[in-house]
Write a protein that holds these residues in place. Sequence first.
Motif, PDB file in Angstrom:
ATOM      1  N   THR A   1     -42.242 -72.546  96.274  1.00 12.48           N
ATOM      2  CA  THR A   1     -41.876 -73.216  94.923  1.00 12.48           C
ATOM      3  C   THR A   1     -42.674 -74.215  93.845  1.00 12.48           C
ATOM      4  OG1 THR A   1     -39.880 -74.660  95.874  1.00 12.48           O
ATOM      5  CG2 THR A   1     -39.316 -72.173  95.474  1.00 12.48           C
TER       6      THR A   1
ATOM      7  N   LYS B   1     -31.170 -67.332  93.435  1.00 11.25           N
ATOM      8  CA  LYS B   1     -31.737 -68.321  92.887  1.00 11.25           C
ATOM      9  C   LYS B   1     -32.326 -68.641  91.750  1.00 11.25           C
ATOM     10  CE  LYS B   1     -27.713 -66.639  92.907  1.00 11.25           C
ATOM     11  NZ  LYS B   1     -25.697 -67.719  93.680  1.00 11.25           N
ATOM     12  N   ASP B   2     -33.986 -68.072  92.138  1.00  6.36           N
ATOM     13  CA  ASP B   2     -34.901 -68.678  91.583  1.00  6.36           C
ATOM     14  C   ASP B   2     -35.272 -67.947  90.384  1.00  6.36           C
ATOM     15  OD1 ASP B   2     -37.812 -69.589  91.293  1.00  6.36           O
ATOM     16  OD2 ASP B   2     -38.143 -70.596  93.208  1.00  6.36           O
ATOM     17  N   LYS B   3     -35.170 -68.900  88.914  1.00 11.18           N
ATOM     18  CA  LYS B   3     -35.664 -68.246  87.879  1.00 11.18           C
ATOM     19  C   LYS B   3     -36.951 -67.493  88.033  1.00 11.18           C
ATOM     20  CE  LYS B   3     -30.767 -69.144  85.880  1.00 11.18           C
ATOM     21  NZ  LYS B   3     -30.230 -69.703  85.091  1.00 11.18           N
ATOM     22  N   THR B   4     -37.953 -68.740  88.332  1.00 12.14           N
ATOM     23  CA  THR B   4     -39.276 -68.360  88.316  1.00 12.14           C
ATOM     24  C   THR B   4     -39.890 -66.639  88.402  1.00 12.14           C
ATOM     25  OG1 THR B   4     -40.017 -68.789  89.916  1.00 12.14           O
ATOM     26  CG2 THR B   4     -39.786 -70.387  88.674  1.00 12.14           C
TER      27      THR B   4
ATOM     28  N   SER C   1     -38.256 -76.663  94.804  1.00  8.68           N
ATOM     29  CA  SER C   1     -36.716 -76.279  94.184  1.00  8.68           C
ATOM     30  C   SER C   1     -35.751 -75.391  94.797  1.00  8.68           C
ATOM     31  CB  SER C   1     -36.873 -76.053  92.856  1.00  8.68           C
ATOM     32  OG  SER C   1     -37.826 -74.960  92.597  1.00  8.68           O
ATOM     33  N   MET C   2     -33.973 -75.853  95.205  1.00  8.13           N
ATOM     34  CA  MET C   2     -33.734 -75.610  96.074  1.00  8.13           C
ATOM     35  C   MET C   2     -32.737 -74.899  94.673  1.00  8.13           C
ATOM     36  SD  MET C   2     -32.408 -73.159  98.608  1.00  8.13           S
ATOM     37  CE  MET C   2     -31.242 -72.551  97.747  1.00  8.13           C
ATOM     38  N   SER C   3     -32.470 -73.472  94.185  1.00 13.72           N
ATOM     39  CA  SER C   3     -31.731 -72.846  92.965  1.00 13.72           C
ATOM     40  C   SER C   3     -30.029 -72.597  93.458  1.00 13.72           C
ATOM     41  CB  SER C   3     -32.328 -72.172  91.893  1.00 13.72           C
ATOM     42  OG  SER C   3     -34.107 -72.541  91.762  1.00 13.72           O
TER      43      SER C   3
ATOM     44  N   THR D   1     -43.510 -72.513  90.226  1.00 12.60           N
ATOM     45  CA  THR D   1     -43.156 -73.916  89.110  1.00 12.60           C
ATOM     46  C   THR D   1     -44.246 -73.396  88.469  1.00 12.60           C
ATOM     47  OG1 THR D   1     -41.277 -74.427  90.590  1.00 12.60           O
ATOM     48  CG2 THR D   1     -42.361 -75.519  87.919  1.00 12.60           C
TER      49      THR D   1
ATOM     50  N   SER E   1     -27.682 -70.434  98.665  1.00 11.96           N
ATOM     51  CA  SER E   1     -27.611 -71.061  97.644  1.00 11.96           C
ATOM     52  C   SER E   1     -26.149 -71.950  97.504  1.00 11.96           C
ATOM     53  CB  SER E   1     -27.383 -70.305  96.591  1.00 11.96           C
ATOM     54  OG  SER E   1     -26.753 -69.175  96.573  1.00 11.96           O
TER      55      SER E   1
ATOM     56  N   LEU F   1     -39.436 -71.363 101.586  1.00 14.88           N
ATOM     57  CA  LEU F   1     -38.824 -72.277 100.624  1.00 14.88           C
ATOM     58  C   LEU F   1     -40.214 -73.759  99.690  1.00 14.88           C
ATOM     59  CD1 LEU F   1     -36.496 -73.313  99.039  1.00 14.88           C
ATOM     60  CD2 LEU F   1     -36.194 -74.880 100.547  1.00 14.88           C
TER      61      LEU F   1
ATOM     62  N   LEU G   1     -34.485 -67.501  97.949  1.00 16.83           N
ATOM     63  CA  LEU G   1     -35.353 -67.522  96.759  1.00 16.83           C
ATOM     64  C   LEU G   1     -34.475 -66.607  95.811  1.00 16.83           C
ATOM     65  CD1 LEU G   1     -39.026 -67.868  97.388  1.00 16.83           C
ATOM     66  CD2 LEU G   1     -37.373 -69.404  97.211  1.00 16.83           C
TER      67      LEU G   1
END
Length: 363
Positions: A30, A59-62, A173-175, A34, A266, A27, A57
């Motif tokens: 992140t 749901k992490d869109k990166t 970031s925690m998505s 970013t 999530s 985590l 991760l």
Amino acid sequence: MVTNVVIKQNSFERILVIKLRHFGDVLLITPLLTTLQQHAPNAKIDVLLYSGTEKILSKDKTIHHFWTIDRQLKRAGIKAQILGEWALFQSLKKQNYSLLLNLSDQWRSAFYARFLKPKFSIGFHYAKRDNALWFSCYDHLVPVSNHVKQHTVINNLSILDPLKLSKISTQVSMSYGSDDIFYVEKILHEKLLSDYIVIHPFARWHFKTWSAAYFSQLINYLTAQREKIVITGGPEKTERDYVLNVIEYCNQKDEIVNLVGLVSFSQLAVLIDRAQVFIGVDSVAMHMAAALKTPSVVLFGPSNIKQWHPWNAPYTLLWAGDHRELPSPEEVDTSTSDRYLDAIPLEKVIDAVDFWRAQHKVK
């Protein structure tokens, strides 16, 4: 080893970040992801992780693609392990990475840096890897001499030093997604929860965990104050049994919602994000609460506080070292049954929780 080379942004076409550690460690990469996205918005950023840890991760869109190493292959025999490793290597090789960042100290990750032949590769100069073979795997090595004095977020970001980037993001970031919100709102509606405290009491090692009896007493105090409690945790039997032990000695069981093993990372993020206070120990859930800016009360033992405290968030940290002698982080026997956190008085925890409860009521 090449030194003092400024890598231009237009060379960031395909990027691979390697982090072979646990959930919390993953985590905390992140901010690095970013930062890479901000400087190379068109690049495809992949990560290589231990199988299972990608869930934090999800749901992490990166992240363009997750590559994972199955540690269970070791149990399947040497042939299965070799075939699995070779298949993963061949898949990674096809990606033609222009930049590889290795945040890990395993030889396996170094060999990927060497034999995937990225345009540029950067690793860390670990003391235990101070040899020609480790050096030969990278174009750049970044010193780690300050790592024990700095937070892990900053340590991860330091691998970018050779890139000479103009702006660095330090926000963890925690998505989560709309499906996670829907799932949690359904639970909150069914349990008639609108205002609650999340307690995530378990850690995989005894030396990071408060005894169940203390959590029971804390919950008894809070339910007597008419607070609703949500207890969370992973699906493993040891964790389930620990939480059942906590609940067994609670006076008002109807005021407790046990979600251990019932929510994904999530979904847990949504629960924590909506809680008035988070209470826990040195675990991935603590780092999630910090990322979500949920006020937290966290109990620490002989972990390195400088490296692992909640990052850039509202919190109260209670350290067992204020009440008893602790081994240094480098000398901890992770198999010990000693619960160092038991030295932290219940009254101190109650006072810290009451402080954040009061802040919540002011809002």
